[in-house]
Design an enzyme around this catalytic site. Structure first.
Site, PDB file in Angstrom:
ATOM      1  N   GLU A  87      17.672  20.145 -12.898  1.00  0.00           N
ATOM      2  CA  GLU A  87      17.888  19.013 -13.800  1.00  0.00           C
ATOM      3  C   GLU A  87      19.368  18.981 -14.131  1.00  0.00           C
ATOM      4  O   GLU A  87      19.903  19.907 -14.715  1.00  0.00           O
ATOM      5  CB  GLU A  87      17.049  19.241 -15.063  1.00  0.00           C
ATOM      6  CG  GLU A  87      16.997  18.078 -16.014  1.00  0.00           C
ATOM      7  CD  GLU A  87      16.180  18.429 -17.265  1.00  0.00           C
ATOM      8  OE1 GLU A  87      15.177  19.171 -17.162  1.00  0.00           O
ATOM      9  OE2 GLU A  87      16.581  17.990 -18.355  1.00  0.00           O
TER      10      GLU A  87
ATOM     11  N   ASP B  38      20.130  17.256 -28.684  1.00  0.00           N
ATOM     12  CA  ASP B  38      20.603  18.562 -28.256  1.00  0.00           C
ATOM     13  C   ASP B  38      21.252  19.368 -29.358  1.00  0.00           C
ATOM     14  O   ASP B  38      21.922  18.834 -30.234  1.00  0.00           O
ATOM     15  CB  ASP B  38      21.596  18.391 -27.093  1.00  0.00           C
ATOM     16  CG  ASP B  38      20.880  18.014 -25.810  1.00  0.00           C
ATOM     17  OD1 ASP B  38      20.008  18.791 -25.385  1.00  0.00           O
ATOM     18  OD2 ASP B  38      21.174  16.939 -25.256  1.00  0.00           O
TER      19      ASP B  38
END
Lengths: 405, 256
Positions: free
Chosen positions: B47, B58
């Protein structure tokens, strides 16, 4: 209080999907979806509850000190050759319009069973207003604030702490309002069940832009009543307000949005000049994009990275603009101007000497453009004086021009 | 069945290791060497993160890797340049993960077309709303044979999980706890959620991500799913290394 009237179908109010024209929506990651959905499903129901409205109204009156005065500024009017009224949001408890929204949202948070409050702040006015209602309601309060803003708005940091809030420094990016908002959203992702996020401006995912606008709409609701009393006409010729995310402007415009005879003027932060590379004039520099889960105009690089804005005023130092305002800009319903750091400072000194009112740096941006609007002598102008200048004294003293020092 | 993600899940049902790395990190031209080392050492899926200035989902580690990658000069455009011929050497499925804004600006159709051209198999865009995907973009993704992978969390309702499963292609990304990436939340409390996901018998395979950092957490996730995704721990393992291939080899050896 008409905070909860149904305005769906109006060209300038939010639609059922959370959009203003092509702007708005809720571009949230799945981790945030349940929180946002809970608000979307409940906010109108709660706002329409008569018991909620009664409590909101009572707190605005007895605690905030509303209605805020509408003051005919005579010497300012003489100078700019129009009848200029100042909507005195600076006289509210905690010193700005921000408290209208935090009172509304804390009552909503209680009804949703939340026990912990988070918020972002730029100038610190929203942080103080949030910490204030949390003290009032005995709720845990965490405020995210950019490290740069913690430096330049020290008195407000002290106030938040005294009120019992934990102030957390946002150290990423430009360390200002955008980054504080990122950190608040991340906190909300990590605390999805017990926490309500009191977003301070008319931006972010639906329903925030609409919810915040409705809580702030008390400003234009009062203007109508007060103007009718003073002039015999409820509608002014102009409403002028500064815009960062756009909550005071949203409130000042709200009940005039569908009144085409009322001209709306928005003043953005030009920083050191729109083309200087140090500006926060989003409508001039922005393109369609997504910031803080809202599709709106946004300052970004050609690769789609959000750029770091600049403004002397921490409250306007934001690279986006609320979706309502992006729509007002695109449709031409509002006229957008911008004022530089220096122009805002000069306007602050001018109002102080003409009227004995020290305005917040944010509001000074709106004042700075009075000379550039083509008023006719009999025009009635309402300028939203969104906050007072106590928090900006250090900046004002540092920049004091010799001629008046 | 031409999509490499489908081929992978058809041939391997358990213990699938998906490693996330921010593109253009630690240095701009490390994208391909990192992919090569990941493949050599047994990562089943790669990924690649398209760095964004404001990555809301995040935590600090991936945020910092994104900031560094952007400073290095990484962008969607640059990434496609780097990936131009990557299929000459890389045969494992590759997914691009990123936030919607840079992709919107690049143009969704343009983006999908480029993905198909260079050989990317799937995309994760956490802030793309499901409804908007369905009404505006699904046909485009399908036209280019590109799989869009959606996330589910412990707070996602069963009904919504079903809907997400019906729109997702390739696999469903199960976020282990309600958090941003890299938070050390206790996975022990998530058994009921993992169990539920298993019992829902989704049409898609399931990979678990967030909080997977070592052999113990990887094995725990694999007990309930087809495999797991590691991001933050991998970024930590390579952020300060002077020997990238060795660091990647050691990291994967420690997980598998």
């Amino acid at each position: 209080m008409k905070i909860a009237e149904n305005t769906f179908g109006s060209k300038y109010h939010v639609d059922e999907k959370g959009f203003y024209g092509r702007f708005g929506g809720a571009y949230v990651p799945e981790m945030l979806y349940p929180n946002v959905k809970e608000l979307q499903d409940n906010y109108l129901k709660i706002l329409r509850d008569p018991a909620f409205q009664q409590e909101f109204e009572q707190l605005l009156r007895d605690y905030v000190g509303r209605p805020s005065p509408l003051y005919l500024a005579k010497r300012l009017s003489e100078k700019y050759k129009a009848n200029i009224y100042l909507k005195r949001e600076d006289l509210n408890h905690t010193g700005a319009h921000k408290i209208n929204n935090t009172v509304g949202q804390i009552l909503l948070a209680q009804r949703l069973g939340k026990t912990r409050i988070i918020a972002e702040t730029g100038a610190g006015q929203h942080g103080v207003a949030t910490a204030t209602v949390c003290a009032l309601m005995n709720m845990e309060c965490v405020i995210y604030m950019g490290s740069v803003d913690i430096q330049r708005q020290a008195p407000n940091v002290a106030r938040m702490k005294m009120l019992g809030a934990t102030v957390v420094a946002a150290t990423s990016g430009s360390q200002t309002l955008k980054d504080a908002t990122n950190e608040a959203i991340r906190d909300w992702i990590n605390n999805p069940v017990n926490t309500h996020y009191i977003l301070g401006t008319a931006a972010g995912p639906h329903p925030y832009p609409d919810m915040v606008s409705r809580f702030q709409s008390v400003i234009s609701e009062e203007i109508k009543v007060q103007l009718l009393e003073k002039t015999g006409k409820a509608n002014p010729d102009y409403v002028v307000a500064c815009i960062g995310g756009g909550s005071n402007a949203a409130g000042a415009y709200y009940h005039f949005l569908n009144e085409p005879d009322v001209k709306l003027v928005a003043v953005e932060a030009g920083g050191k000049g729109v083309n200087s590379g140090f500006s926060a004039a989003t409508t001039q520099l922005g393109k369609l994009g997504i910031i803080h889960a809202s599709k709106t105009l946004l300052m970004q690089t050609e690769d789609g990275q959000i750029t770091e804005p600049h403004s002397i005023s921490a409250g306007l130092d934001y690279p986006g603009i609320g979706p309502l305002h992006a729509h007002l800009y695109e449709t031409g319903r509002a006229t957008f101007l911008n004022a530089t750091d220096d122009e805002a400072l000069q306007a602050a000194y001018e109002l102080t000497r003409l009227e004995g009112i020290i305005p917040a740096l944010e509001s000074s941006h709106a004042l700075a453009k009075l000379g550039q609007i083509p008023f006719k002598p009999n025009d009635v102008v309402v300028l939203c004086l969104s906050g007072r200048g106590d928090k900006d004294m250090e900046t004002y003293i540092r920049n004091l021009p010799n001629k008046i020092s | 069945m031409s999509n490499r993600i489908d081929q992978l899940f058809a041939s391997k049902k358990t213990g699938i290791l998906n490693i996330y790395c921010t593109a253009g990190f630690p240095e701009l031209n490390d994208t391909l060497p990192v992919m090569t080392a990941l493949q050599q050492n047994g990562a089943d899926l790669i990924e690649l993160g398209m760095p964004f200035s404001d990555p809301l989902a995040d935590g600090p580690v991936i945020q910092e890797s994104s900031t560094r990658a952007i400073k290095n000069g990484m962008s969607v455009r640059k990434l496609f340049e780097q990936l131009k011929d990557f299929r000459l050497n890389i045969h494992v499925p590759v997914i691009l993960m990123g936030y919607l804004n840079p992709v919107l600006l690049y143009g969704i159709e343009n983006f999908c077309k480029k993905c198909a051209e260079v050989g990317v198999d799937g995309v994760i865009l956490p802030d793309l709303p499901m409804d908007e995907y369905e009404s505006d973009y699904k046909a485009i993704f399908e036209q280019y044979g590109l799989h869009l992978i959606f996330l589910v969390t412990p707070e996602t309702s069963d009904e919504r999980i079903r809907k997400i499963d019906s729109l997702s292609k390739g696999f469903v990304y199960a976020v282990s706890s309600s958090s941003t990436t890299g938070k050390d939340k206790d996975m022990g409390n998530q058994q009921a959620y993992f169990e539920k996901l298993k019992q829902l018998q989704l049409k898609n395979p399931v990979l678990i991500g967030f909080g997977i950092k070592d052999k113990a957490t990887f094995d725990a996730a694999c007990a309930y799913s087809n495999g797991a995704i590691i991001g933050t721990a991998f970024i930590r393992a390579i952020e300060n290394t002077t020997n990238l291939p060795a660091a990647i080899k050691d990291f994967i050896a420690g997980v598998k």
